[in-house]
Design a protein around this motif. Structure first.
Motif, PDB file in Angstrom:
ATOM      1  N   UNK A 167       0.865  -1.190   0.000  1.00  0.00           N
ATOM      2  CA  UNK A 167       0.000   0.000   0.000  1.00  0.00           C
ATOM      3  C   UNK A 167       0.900   1.239   0.000  1.00  0.00           C
ATOM      4  N   UNK A 168       0.494   2.255  -0.733  1.00  0.00           N
ATOM      5  CA  UNK A 168       1.326   3.451  -0.876  1.00  0.00           C
ATOM      6  C   UNK A 168       0.611   4.699  -0.343  1.00  0.00           C
ATOM      7  N   UNK A 169       1.461   5.722  -0.096  1.00  0.00           N
ATOM      8  CA  UNK A 169       0.979   7.064   0.310  1.00  0.00           C
ATOM      9  C   UNK A 169       0.001   6.993   1.482  1.00  0.00           C
ATOM     10  N   UNK A 170       0.461   6.398   2.573  1.00  0.00           N
ATOM     11  CA  UNK A 170      -0.402   6.251   3.758  1.00  0.00           C
ATOM     12  C   UNK A 170      -0.270   7.500   4.624  1.00  0.00           C
ATOM     13  N   UNK A 171      -1.392   8.092   4.917  1.00  0.00           N
ATOM     14  CA  UNK A 171      -1.435   9.278   5.777  1.00  0.00           C
ATOM     15  C   UNK A 171      -2.375   9.009   6.946  1.00  0.00           C
ATOM     16  N   UNK A 172      -1.847   9.119   8.163  1.00  0.00           N
ATOM     17  CA  UNK A 172      -2.626   8.898   9.384  1.00  0.00           C
ATOM     18  C   UNK A 172      -2.765  10.235  10.101  1.00  0.00           C
ATOM     19  N   UNK A 173      -3.982  10.581  10.393  1.00  0.00           N
ATOM     20  CA  UNK A 173      -4.254  11.862  11.045  1.00  0.00           C
ATOM     21  C   UNK A 173      -5.137  11.640  12.265  1.00  0.00           C
ATOM     22  N   UNK A 174      -4.758  12.285  13.382  1.00  0.00           N
ATOM     23  CA  UNK A 174      -5.534  12.173  14.630  1.00  0.00           C
ATOM     24  C   UNK A 174      -5.912  13.562  15.103  1.00  0.00           C
ATOM     25  N   UNK A 175      -7.195  13.798  15.255  1.00  0.00           N
ATOM     26  CA  UNK A 175      -7.725  15.075  15.754  1.00  0.00           C
ATOM     27  C   UNK A 175      -8.557  14.821  16.998  1.00  0.00           C
ATOM     28  N   UNK A 176      -8.549  15.789  17.894  1.00  0.00           N
ATOM     29  CA  UNK A 176      -9.379  15.714  19.098  1.00  0.00           C
ATOM     30  C   UNK A 176     -10.413  16.825  19.041  1.00  0.00           C
ATOM     31  N   UNK A 177     -11.677  16.433  19.009  1.00  0.00           N
ATOM     32  CA  UNK A 177     -12.773  17.386  18.925  1.00  0.00           C
ATOM     33  C   UNK A 177     -13.362  17.597  20.319  1.00  0.00           C
ATOM     34  N   UNK A 178     -13.364  18.859  20.787  1.00  0.00           N
ATOM     35  CA  UNK A 178     -13.982  19.213  22.058  1.00  0.00           C
ATOM     36  C   UNK A 178     -15.222  20.057  21.782  1.00  0.00           C
ATOM     37  N   UNK A 179     -15.832  20.526  22.811  1.00  0.00           N
ATOM     38  CA  UNK A 179     -17.038  21.342  22.636  1.00  0.00           C
ATOM     39  C   UNK A 179     -16.731  22.708  22.043  1.00  0.00           C
ATOM     40  N   UNK A 180     -15.460  23.129  22.084  1.00  0.00           N
ATOM     41  CA  UNK A 180     -15.129  24.476  21.633  1.00  0.00           C
ATOM     42  C   UNK A 180     -14.089  24.524  20.526  1.00  0.00           C
ATOM     43  N   UNK A 181     -13.340  23.432  20.305  1.00  0.00           N
ATOM     44  CA  UNK A 181     -12.269  23.497  19.311  1.00  0.00           C
ATOM     45  C   UNK A 181     -11.922  22.101  18.798  1.00  0.00           C
ATOM     46  N   UNK A 182     -11.147  22.089  17.723  1.00  0.00           N
ATOM     47  CA  UNK A 182     -10.649  20.840  17.147  1.00  0.00           C
ATOM     48  C   UNK A 182      -9.126  20.946  17.075  1.00  0.00           C
ATOM     49  N   UNK A 183      -8.435  19.977  17.689  1.00  0.00           N
ATOM     50  CA  UNK A 183      -6.988  20.013  17.815  1.00  0.00           C
ATOM     51  C   UNK A 183      -6.363  18.885  17.019  1.00  0.00           C
ATOM     52  N   UNK A 184      -5.274  19.193  16.332  1.00  0.00           N
ATOM     53  CA  UNK A 184      -4.520  18.188  15.594  1.00  0.00           C
ATOM     54  C   UNK A 184      -3.451  17.616  16.515  1.00  0.00           C
ATOM     55  N   UNK A 185      -3.497  16.312  16.779  1.00  0.00           N
ATOM     56  CA  UNK A 185      -2.570  15.672  17.702  1.00  0.00           C
ATOM     57  C   UNK A 185      -1.503  14.835  16.990  1.00  0.00           C
ATOM     58  N   UNK A 186      -1.549  14.777  15.690  1.00  0.00           N
ATOM     59  CA  UNK A 186      -0.593  13.943  14.957  1.00  0.00           C
ATOM     60  C   UNK A 186       0.814  14.498  15.101  1.00  0.00           C
ATOM     61  N   UNK A 187       1.769  13.580  15.316  1.00  0.00           N
ATOM     62  CA  UNK A 187       3.159  14.005  15.442  1.00  0.00           C
ATOM     63  C   UNK A 187       3.715  14.479  14.107  1.00  0.00           C
ATOM     64  N   UNK A 188       3.240  13.889  13.017  1.00  0.00           N
ATOM     65  CA  UNK A 188       3.718  14.269  11.679  1.00  0.00           C
ATOM     66  C   UNK A 188       2.557  14.224  10.705  1.00  0.00           C
ATOM     67  N   UNK A 189       2.556  15.189   9.786  1.00  0.00           N
ATOM     68  CA  UNK A 189       1.519  15.245   8.752  1.00  0.00           C
ATOM     69  C   UNK A 189       2.035  14.772   7.401  1.00  0.00           C
ATOM     70  N   UNK A 190       3.202  14.139   7.418  1.00  0.00           N
ATOM     71  CA  UNK A 190       3.778  13.633   6.180  1.00  0.00           C
ATOM     72  C   UNK A 190       3.309  12.208   5.917  1.00  0.00           C
ATOM     73  N   UNK A 191       3.055  11.912   4.662  1.00  0.00           N
ATOM     74  CA  UNK A 191       2.581  10.577   4.278  1.00  0.00           C
ATOM     75  C   UNK A 191       3.748   9.592   4.211  1.00  0.00           C
ATOM     76  N   UNK A 192       3.469   8.338   4.573  1.00  0.00           N
ATOM     77  CA  UNK A 192       4.454   7.267   4.459  1.00  0.00           C
ATOM     78  C   UNK A 192       4.419   6.739   3.023  1.00  0.00           C
ATOM     79  N   UNK A 193       5.586   6.592   2.437  1.00  0.00           N
ATOM     80  CA  UNK A 193       5.665   6.242   1.013  1.00  0.00           C
ATOM     81  C   UNK A 193       4.985   4.910   0.706  1.00  0.00           C
TER      82      UNK A 193
END
Length: 417
Positions: free
Chosen positions: A94-120
């Motif tokens: 499998x190619x170009x894998x991108x994993x993204x983790x966000x935390x949604x609260x009642x007031x905001x949405x936060x990006x918790x991923x350590x890296x936003x780069x895709x795995x080849x």
């Protein structure tokens, strides 16, 4: 709780686990006397049990660790940690894998991923692992959104995501009370005492590592939660600062305005910001939590338009002998005053000097030192009263009684004794 989208066959599998520290294993010891029917059967079974402590088999607490069996509770101020794993369950690359983790609260949405780069690429039976951390600063419902996008060997772009919903609970109940200090030199002072009541509303004991008050720029703070024994300060709560479930503890602080603000009466008039509490605790196996309150505010005591305080007064004076005091007059209004001083005698206090004299103009927030002389005709603890200020601009009069108290003694009786 996990909420999934409509089911679709994917080449990748997503696993999400919360990371928490293990707990000490506990068992329920069953004992009896040797003369009872089971004899030493229970004792032999507990000695053979690998989870018990050798030599202390009857102790409920074991020496083994238990891994978490469920999500558990997460409290405000703690750090939420989670392990995210994406595994390739298929037999193709499998190619170009991108994993993204966000935390949604009642007031905001936060990006918790350590890296936003895709795995080849990701080979079969291989995985991508990531650990995320977030200090929880809001109570209520939180949703962890994990999204995975990838490209198959055929060039098809696929995407899926999972939702993990959890509640953040309140660990402490914090209540504050303000007390204005009383002084022997004046009816009101600028010192204020803060009492903070902290209650543990969780189901586990807490070790209170730190409870401090961070004052605002206007105040200096002194903590009153230690007892000085020589050069070493001992906590009033003892060496083991544990707070059991539903227990409450009171912390006391003294705040005093800094000299540059104390001289400006208008600055500390009305609502003032005191500071904020910083609370740090530890729970199971040292898991740390931290909570900061919002800025604490209090209503400053009202001094009226003119504040009169005593700067100097002797502790003891002789009967029928004049003594000196120094008063301080502060204009707490927003206008200039033209003041006249009147001194009215009482049954025990007699003022020396001219009554009705002009003190002159006093600007807003300005102060005026006023030396005065008086005597007492009665022994004992006497209250100094009888001063009156009149603003000639607005024809307003301000009377001051019970300004301070002074001890009056008879010098002749002291010599005889």
């Amino acid at each position: 709780m996990e909420v999934n989208q409509a089911k679709q066959e994917h080449l990748l599998a997503l696993k999400v686990m919360r990371l928490t520290k293990p707990t000490l294993f506990t068992n329920m010891p069953v004992t009896c006397e040797n003369r009872d029917l089971p004899g030493d059967l229970f004792g032999r079974l507990m000695k053979e049990d690998p989870s018990t402590i050798k030599g202390a088999e009857a102790l409920m607490l074991g020496e083994m660790l238990t891994l978490p069996q469920n999500f558990g509770n997460i409290f405000l101020g703690e750090t939420f940690s989670s392990y995210i794993s994406v595994h390739n369950d298929s037999n193709q690359v499998v190619k170009d894998i991108l994993v993204k983790a966000d935390l949604q609260t009642s007031s905001q949405r936060l990006n918790l991923s350590a890296s936003n780069n895709a795995v080849t690429e990701l080979k079969p039976e291989s995985c991508i692992d990531d650990v995320i951390h977030h200090e929880v600063k809001e109570i209520g419902t939180h949703i962890l959104v994990c999204a995975v996008s990838y490209t198959t060997q055929a060039g098809e772009k696929l995407y899926f995501r999972k939702f993990f919903k959890f509640q953040v609970l309140k660990p402490l109940d914090v209540k504050t009370k303000f007390y204005n200090a009383e002084s022997d030199l004046s009816s009101v002072t600028d010192e204020v005492f803060l009492e903070a009541q902290i209650q543990n509303i969780t189901t586990l004991p807490m070790f209170m590592e730190k409870v401090s008050l961070e004052p605002s720029m206007m105040y200096n703070v002194t903590e009153l939660n230690t007892v000085e024994t020589g050069d070493v300060g001992t906590s009033t709560f003892g060496k083991m600062s544990y707070l059991q479930p539903m227990d409450t503890r009171q912390y006391l602080y003294c705040l005093k305005p800094k000299p540059e603000f104390a001289e400006k009466a208008g600055v500390i008039k009305g609502v003032t910001v005191i500071g904020k509490l910083d609370i740090v605790w530890k729970t199971n196996l040292g898991e740390r939590g931290r909570l900061q309150t919002s800025q604490l505010q209090r209503m400053a005591p009202g001094y009226g338009d003119v504040r009169l305080s005593l700067e100097m007064i002797p502790d003891t004076v002789n009967l029928e002998e004049p003594f000196d005091i120094t008063c301080k007059i502060t204009n707490c209004s927003e206008r200039t005053m033209d003041l006249v001083l009147e001194m009215c005698n009482t049954c025990s206090i007699h003022w020396c000097g001219v009554s009705g004299r002009q003190l002159g103009k006093v600007s807003p927030s300005a102060s005026l030192a006023l030396p005065l002389k008086l005597l007492s005709s009665v022994q004992g603890l006497q209250s100094i009263s009888g001063l009156r200020l009149t603003d000639t601009f607005l024809k307003r009069t301000y009377e001051y009684d019970d300004i301070a108290q002074v001890c009056v003694v008879c010098p002749y009786m002291s010599r005889e004794s």
